[in-house]
Enzyme design. Structure first.
Site, PDB file in Angstrom:
ATOM      1  N   LYS A  53       0.863  -1.276  -0.128  1.00  0.00           N
ATOM      2  CA  LYS A  53      -0.356   0.170   0.093  1.00  0.00           C
ATOM      3  C   LYS A  53       0.495   0.958   0.336  1.00  0.00           C
ATOM      4  O   LYS A  53       0.221   2.766  -0.761  1.00  0.00           O
ATOM      5  CB  LYS A  53      -1.014  -0.067   1.259  1.00  0.00           C
ATOM      6  CG  LYS A  53      -1.848  -0.725   0.457  1.00  0.00           C
ATOM      7  CD  LYS A  53      -3.685  -0.611  -0.329  1.00  0.00           C
ATOM      8  CE  LYS A  53      -4.487  -1.854  -0.011  1.00  0.00           C
ATOM      9  NZ  LYS A  53      -5.542  -0.529  -0.992  1.00  0.00           N
ATOM     10  N   SER A 303       0.725 -10.249  -0.961  1.00  0.00           N
ATOM     11  CA  SER A 303       0.533  -8.674  -1.340  1.00  0.00           C
ATOM     12  C   SER A 303       0.248  -7.557   1.015  1.00  0.00           C
ATOM     13  O   SER A 303       0.641  -7.016   0.519  1.00  0.00           O
ATOM     14  CB  SER A 303      -1.102  -8.008  -0.961  1.00  0.00           C
ATOM     15  OG  SER A 303      -1.881  -8.522  -1.157  1.00  0.00           O
TER      16      SER A 303
END
Length: 400
Positions: A53, A303
């Site tokens: 992110k 992720s």
């Protein structure tokens, strides 16, 4: 809608040089046999803030005007986006406010505050948290930083795709965890621009899969509810920008069950020594659930790795159960001295570990002189479970 270009992603990479890490690529030998060729894991769980992110957040916030920087930024997130916005803002000297759900995991809450954000807890559901953040921005002038639905965010996430092409030049399939679609859209934008032959596949939790109905309808469709351990990809509706990228560039979106999500987390921890949250492990779950479906060499993007320790413990237990590592049996045995010892001796000889024992003489189904013994055992897997059950039956015990 104009899609993010390769030039824009390359510009984001230059911007992120020295800010983000080029995360390592691990070869997952234990997954190779399931798909007939090499499988690699792109470890964004080892990225700064513990997820990808920061790439999109920094790219978006860096692009703000001086006036917008003065007003500060606001975001809503259950954890990963919150930390990315907080760190990016601190690095750029911009005030950040982050709204998080009331029951946000304490480690994510502490990390977001530690990166310098002013954190507000609001709402039981993320939709309520999001509404509060938007209202705050409208009231104060703070710029709302969307977690996925902005070209700058998608460009930043697309830098993952550039790294994949450099680290595994022969890649044929890329699997990407998909919630709102910012990461898979960015990765597809980068990969398809350089290697259009590479297959890019999004992976969603079965209980929070907004993309299959949205793609079928040709427009974002809102889910009634989401219920998954993979909170990082539990997005009820794609955004317009991210949907356009997924619809145009992503080859397929597959779903995975909670059972395979927990097994994937356990596999990453046990075999690869990697702490990966359920959302981050979704591509590994796809490799486990959809055997032989992906052409190798395969790259699965891990992720994120921000998982609450209490939740991790529950996931490990769930994953061991799903993988046949726990066995619960109820046996009918003679009610006489030594019967229980005999059962436990048999189990011990078979190499199973006893976790719990319950012995009962009181039941309407028992005959005089009988007792029930319920065992909770830790085993080596499904074959070992069968071995234990057969051996107990052969020893004269009745499996109820």
């Amino acid at each position: 809608m104009e899609l993010v270009t390769l030039e824009r992603i390359r510009a984001a990479r230059e911007l992120l040089n020295g800010v983000t890490r080029v995360t390592p690529m691990e070869h997952a030998r234990d997954l190779r046999k399931l798909h007939g060729g090499p499988v690699h894991l792109k470890c964004e769980n080892l990225q700064r803030t513990g997820s990808f992110k920061i790439r999109g957040a920094y790219t978006r916030i860096h692009g703000l005007t001086e006036d917008e920087r003065e007003r500060g930024v606001v975001a809503a997130s259950a954890g990963n986006h919150a930390q990315g916005v907080a760190l990016a803002s601190s690095l750029l000297g911009i005030r950040s406010t982050v709204f998080m759900p009331l029951r946000a995991p304490l480690p994510k809450l502490a990390a977001t505050r530690g990166y310098g954000a002013d954190v507000h807890l609001h709402g039981a559901l993320l939709e309520e948290t999001l509404a509060a953040a938007i209202e705050f921005g409208e009231r104060t002038g703070a710029v709302f930083i969307h977690p996925f639905d902005h070209p700058d965010v998608i460009a930043g996430q697309g830098t993952v795709g550039l790294e994949i092409l450099e680290q595994v030049p022969g890649v044929k399939t890329v699997l990407v965890a998909t919630g709102g679609g910012g990461l898979v859209g960015g990765v597809a934008s980068a990969v398809k621009a350089v290697r259009p032959d590479v297959r890019v596949v999004g992976v969603q939790a079965e209980e929070a899969a907004a993309y299959p109905p949205s793609l079928a309808a040709g427009a974002p469709v809102r889910l009634g509810q989401t219920a998954t351990m993979a909170d990082g990809i539990a997005v009820g509706e794609p955004g317009l920008v991210s949907f356009a990228h997924v619809e145009s560039l992503v080859d397929d979106v597959v779903t995975v069950t909670e059972q395979f999500l927990s097994r994937a987390v356990l596999l990453c921890l046990e075999r690869r020594k990697l702490v990966v949250e359920p959302a981050g492990a979704a591509p590994v779950a796809a490799l486990l659930q959809h055997v032989g479906a992906f052409e190798p060499p395969v790259v699965a993007v891990l992720s994120g790795g921000n998982v609450d320790p209490v939740l991790l413990l529950r996931i490990i237990q769930h994953g061991m159960t799903a993988g046949g590592r726990y066995l619960r049996l109820k046996l009918r045995v003679p009610d006489r001295p030594g019967s229980l010892v005999g059962v436990l001796s048999c189990v011990s000889e078979l190499g199973a570990n006893v976790l719990d024992v319950e012995h009962s003489r009181i039941s309407g189904t028992l005959d005089l002189g009988e007792a029930d013994v319920e065992l909770a055992l830790e085993t080596r897997g499904p074959e070992h479970c069968k071995e234990v059950e057969v051996a107990l039956t052969n020893a004269g015990y009745t499996v109820v």
